[in-house]
Design an enzyme around this catalytic site. Structure first.
Site, PDB file in Angstrom:
ATOM      1  N   ALA A  67      -0.806  30.538   6.423  1.00  0.00           N
ATOM      2  CA  ALA A  67      -1.446  29.469   5.654  1.00  0.00           C
ATOM      3  C   ALA A  67      -2.954  29.665   5.617  1.00  0.00           C
ATOM      4  O   ALA A  67      -3.540  30.246   6.535  1.00  0.00           O
ATOM      5  CB  ALA A  67      -1.105  28.109   6.256  1.00  0.00           C
ATOM      6  N   ASP A  68      -3.556  29.170   4.550  1.00  0.00           N
ATOM      7  CA  ASP A  68      -5.011  29.195   4.433  1.00  0.00           C
ATOM      8  C   ASP A  68      -5.441  27.989   3.603  1.00  0.00           C
ATOM      9  O   ASP A  68      -4.755  27.619   2.648  1.00  0.00           O
ATOM     10  CB  ASP A  68      -5.505  30.479   3.768  1.00  0.00           C
ATOM     11  CG  ASP A  68      -6.987  30.671   3.978  1.00  0.00           C
ATOM     12  OD1 ASP A  68      -7.372  31.103   5.086  1.00  0.00           O
ATOM     13  OD2 ASP A  68      -7.775  30.361   3.056  1.00  0.00           O
ATOM     14  N   THR A  69      -6.560  27.383   3.983  1.00  0.00           N
ATOM     15  CA  THR A  69      -7.059  26.182   3.307  1.00  0.00           C
ATOM     16  C   THR A  69      -8.512  26.373   2.903  1.00  0.00           C
ATOM     17  O   THR A  69      -9.310  26.897   3.685  1.00  0.00           O
ATOM     18  CB  THR A  69      -6.945  24.948   4.234  1.00  0.00           C
ATOM     19  OG1 THR A  69      -5.575  24.779   4.621  1.00  0.00           O
ATOM     20  CG2 THR A  69      -7.436  23.683   3.562  1.00  0.00           C
TER      21      THR A  69
END
Length: 188
Positions: A67-69
């Site tokens: 995941a990456d935000t």
């Protein structure tokens, strides 16, 4: 569900996965992030896939979640601030306005013979009340902004300035667990 690996050291992502009752282990990715895209949704999808593939390359089988935000305001993508000055500047940009939070997620299923990946992104809009320079500096002084995309944590002290959100709250925290679960349950 056995053999789930979170390719992130984020304590917030760990909390969110635990909140939905998922058993998992943590193997943080150490891959260098390489961005070749420009659109925020494509950037986070690309980075989430890189993280998932990095960890998957180190295991024989399992389900790896990468995941990456990022935060995006007026076309500018904001990741984690490198220092206090950058954190304050990010807060100045988003205060009194609406911005978007994008999280990309890759679910990679690997066994002895095959590897299958599902990648998606989620956008949530966040409206922030106006803040004084004193409020901005006091928030930066807490240290909370330093390891968060856009220099704030909606689940922390910054909640005092969040006027409204449109979309998935958990996405702003760092992982849209309900959308993620829709993919994971296909592997049960």
């Amino acid at each position: 569900m056995k053999g789930v690996i979170l390719a992130s050291a984020s304590p917030r992502r760990r909390e969110l996965l635990s909140q939905i009752g998922l058993e998992f282990e943590v193997m943080a990715s150490s891959a260098e992030e390489v961005i070749t895209k420009r659109e925020p949704a494509q950037v986070v999808e690309e980075l989430s896939r890189q993280k998932a593939e990095d960890v998957a390359s180190q295991v024989d089988e399992g389900i790896v979640i990468g995941a990456d935000t990022v935060v995006c305001h007026d076309g500018m993508i904001m990741g984690k601030p490198k220092d206090r000055e950058e954190a304050a500047e990010m807060i100045r940009r988003i205060q009194g306005d609406v911005h978007s939070v994008f999280t990309g997620v890759t679910v990679l299923r690997k066994d002895e013979k095959t590897m299958q990946a599902d990648t998606f992104s989620c956008e949530t809009k966040v409206r922030v009340y106006p803040m004084t320079e004193q409020e901005i500096q006091a928030y930066v002084d807490t240290g909370e902004p330093m390891d968060k995309a856009g220099a704030y944590g909606i689940q922390g002290r910054f909640a005092a300035w969040v006027e409204a959100i449109e979309g998935d709250y958990n996405n702003v925290v760092g992982l849209p667990v309900s959308a993620l679960w829709q993919i994971l349950k296909q592997y049960c």
